[in-house]
Design a protein around this motif. Structure first.
Motif, PDB file in Angstrom:
ATOM      1  N   PRO A 168       0.835  -1.210   0.000  1.00  0.00           N
ATOM      2  CA  PRO A 168       0.000   0.000   0.000  1.00  0.00           C
ATOM      3  C   PRO A 168       0.866   1.254   0.000  1.00  0.00           C
ATOM      4  O   PRO A 168       2.070   1.194   0.266  1.00  0.00           O
ATOM      5  N   ALA A 169       0.219   2.386  -0.313  1.00  0.00           N
ATOM      6  CA  ALA A 169       0.966   3.638  -0.450  1.00  0.00           C
ATOM      7  C   ALA A 169       0.292   4.782   0.289  1.00  0.00           C
ATOM      8  O   ALA A 169      -0.916   4.770   0.530  1.00  0.00           O
ATOM      9  N   VAL A 170       1.133   5.754   0.633  1.00  0.00           N
ATOM     10  CA  VAL A 170       0.672   7.050   1.111  1.00  0.00           C
ATOM     11  C   VAL A 170       1.322   8.111   0.242  1.00  0.00           C
ATOM     12  O   VAL A 170       2.319   7.859  -0.442  1.00  0.00           O
ATOM     13  N   PHE A 171       0.737   9.303   0.288  1.00  0.00           N
ATOM     14  CA  PHE A 171       1.207  10.421  -0.508  1.00  0.00           C
ATOM     15  C   PHE A 171       1.510  11.573   0.435  1.00  0.00           C
ATOM     16  O   PHE A 171       0.691  11.901   1.294  1.00  0.00           O
ATOM     17  N   LEU A 172       2.682  12.159   0.269  1.00  0.00           N
ATOM     18  CA  LEU A 172       3.149  13.203   1.179  1.00  0.00           C
ATOM     19  C   LEU A 172       3.149  14.562   0.494  1.00  0.00           C
ATOM     20  O   LEU A 172       3.729  14.729  -0.577  1.00  0.00           O
ATOM     21  N   ARG A 173       2.540  15.521   1.168  1.00  0.00           N
ATOM     22  CA  ARG A 173       2.631  16.915   0.718  1.00  0.00           C
ATOM     23  C   ARG A 173       3.791  17.568   1.467  1.00  0.00           C
ATOM     24  O   ARG A 173       4.090  17.202   2.600  1.00  0.00           O
ATOM     25  N   ARG A 174       4.371  18.574   0.863  1.00  0.00           N
ATOM     26  CA  ARG A 174       5.445  19.305   1.543  1.00  0.00           C
ATOM     27  C   ARG A 174       4.905  20.040   2.767  1.00  0.00           C
ATOM     28  O   ARG A 174       5.593  20.196   3.765  1.00  0.00           O
ATOM     29  N   ARG A 175       3.669  20.498   2.654  1.00  0.00           N
ATOM     30  CA  ARG A 175       2.992  21.168   3.777  1.00  0.00           C
ATOM     31  C   ARG A 175       1.572  20.624   3.867  1.00  0.00           C
ATOM     32  O   ARG A 175       1.005  20.215   2.861  1.00  0.00           O
ATOM     33  N   PRO A 176       0.991  20.637   5.045  1.00  0.00           N
ATOM     34  CA  PRO A 176      -0.397  20.170   5.160  1.00  0.00           C
ATOM     35  C   PRO A 176      -1.312  20.950   4.218  1.00  0.00           C
ATOM     36  O   PRO A 176      -1.113  22.147   3.975  1.00  0.00           O
ATOM     37  N   LYS A 177      -2.296  20.264   3.701  1.00  0.00           N
ATOM     38  CA  LYS A 177      -3.280  20.881   2.801  1.00  0.00           C
ATOM     39  C   LYS A 177      -3.978  22.017   3.547  1.00  0.00           C
ATOM     40  O   LYS A 177      -4.353  21.872   4.711  1.00  0.00           O
ATOM     41  N   GLY A 178      -4.145  23.149   2.886  1.00  0.00           N
ATOM     42  CA  GLY A 178      -4.722  24.330   3.522  1.00  0.00           C
ATOM     43  C   GLY A 178      -6.230  24.325   3.610  1.00  0.00           C
ATOM     44  O   GLY A 178      -6.824  25.245   4.167  1.00  0.00           O
ATOM     45  N   TYR A 179      -6.876  23.316   3.076  1.00  0.00           N
ATOM     46  CA  TYR A 179      -8.330  23.238   3.096  1.00  0.00           C
ATOM     47  C   TYR A 179      -8.719  21.759   3.079  1.00  0.00           C
ATOM     48  O   TYR A 179      -7.849  20.884   3.048  1.00  0.00           O
ATOM     49  N   GLY A 180     -10.003  21.472   3.097  1.00  0.00           N
ATOM     50  CA  GLY A 180     -10.465  20.086   3.037  1.00  0.00           C
ATOM     51  C   GLY A 180      -9.950  19.274   4.206  1.00  0.00           C
ATOM     52  O   GLY A 180     -10.169  19.628   5.366  1.00  0.00           O
ATOM     53  N   SER A 181      -9.220  18.219   3.927  1.00  0.00           N
ATOM     54  CA  SER A 181      -8.734  17.316   4.983  1.00  0.00           C
ATOM     55  C   SER A 181      -7.669  17.952   5.864  1.00  0.00           C
ATOM     56  O   SER A 181      -7.456  17.523   6.993  1.00  0.00           O
ATOM     57  N   ARG A 182      -6.966  18.949   5.335  1.00  0.00           N
ATOM     58  CA  ARG A 182      -5.857  19.615   6.025  1.00  0.00           C
ATOM     59  C   ARG A 182      -4.731  18.645   6.407  1.00  0.00           C
ATOM     60  O   ARG A 182      -3.951  18.907   7.303  1.00  0.00           O
ATOM     61  N   ARG A 183      -4.634  17.554   5.691  1.00  0.00           N
ATOM     62  CA  ARG A 183      -3.621  16.542   5.987  1.00  0.00           C
ATOM     63  C   ARG A 183      -2.345  16.772   5.169  1.00  0.00           C
ATOM     64  O   ARG A 183      -2.385  17.284   4.064  1.00  0.00           O
ATOM     65  N   GLN A 184      -1.252  16.287   5.722  1.00  0.00           N
ATOM     66  CA  GLN A 184       0.016  16.271   5.004  1.00  0.00           C
ATOM     67  C   GLN A 184       0.284  14.875   4.440  1.00  0.00           C
ATOM     68  O   GLN A 184       0.991  14.720   3.457  1.00  0.00           O
TER      69      GLN A 184
END
Length: 183
Positions: free
Chosen positions: A88-104
């Motif tokens: 399985p995989a995960v996806f990483l943002r450089r910074r947490p999302k600024g809206y919606g889930s707000r997840r990194q």
């Protein structure tokens, strides 16, 4: 061994022909390269992406439980590698999302799962190190990272200082000399 020096089907030559661009490229730190690896050209070629993922699959440590792709270049690679390995995989943002889930971190459950970072090119290693820290702080142990291309700009040493082993499919020299090809 951390670099795959024998690749099937002329993969190094195909990667060089498709994704190695001989044009000036400016890094975030202001440095300039004479050529660059265009991960979008790799990701846009379904056969090359599949074959690259198959080759990368051989570098995934046997105890890996999860793959983590770094935006943006690592995302298509981690999807293809997930298909090739069944992990399985995960996806990483450089910074947490600024809206919606707000997840990194998005995707599969990750807490406590031995995670391998995946990116297209490693230069200084700073981005991989930052993402390893994000995952570690979130509860996912990270001790390995994979990349398609390693440029000799200190990334391997920096990662090693922080207990992350880099496994590269190719080095810059492999693309320019054709080394890495199966005979």
């Amino acid at each position: 061994m951390t670099t795959n020096t024998r690749l099937p089907g002329g993969l190094a030559a195909r990667l060089a022909e498709t994704a190695l661009v001989a044009a000036p490229f400016h890094l975030a730190d202001g440095a300039r390269l004479d050529s660059y690896f265009d991960e979008y050209r790799l990701a846009a070629d379904p056969e090359l992406l599949r074959d690259t993922a198959a080759a990368l699959a051989g570098l995934v440590p046997g105890d890996a439980q999860l793959l983590a792709g770094i935006e943006l270049g690592g995302v298509p690679l981690v999807v293809a590698l997930s298909v090739a390995t069944g992990l399985p995989a995960v996806f990483l943002r450089r910074r947490p999302k600024g809206y919606g889930s707000r997840r990194q971190i998005e995707g599969a459950p990750f807490t406590g799962r031995r995670t391998v970072l995946v990116d297209d090119v490693v230069r200084s290693g700073g981005q991989l190190l930052a993402m390893a820290r994000v995952l570690r702080m979130a509860g996912a142990p990270v001790s390995d990272a994979l990349c398609v291309l390693e440029r000799p700009l200190g990334g391997r040493a920096l990662l090693a200082e922080h207990r992350v082993t880099l496994h590269s499919l190719l080095t810059e020299a492999d693309l320019s000399t054709g080394k890495g090809e199966a005979e």
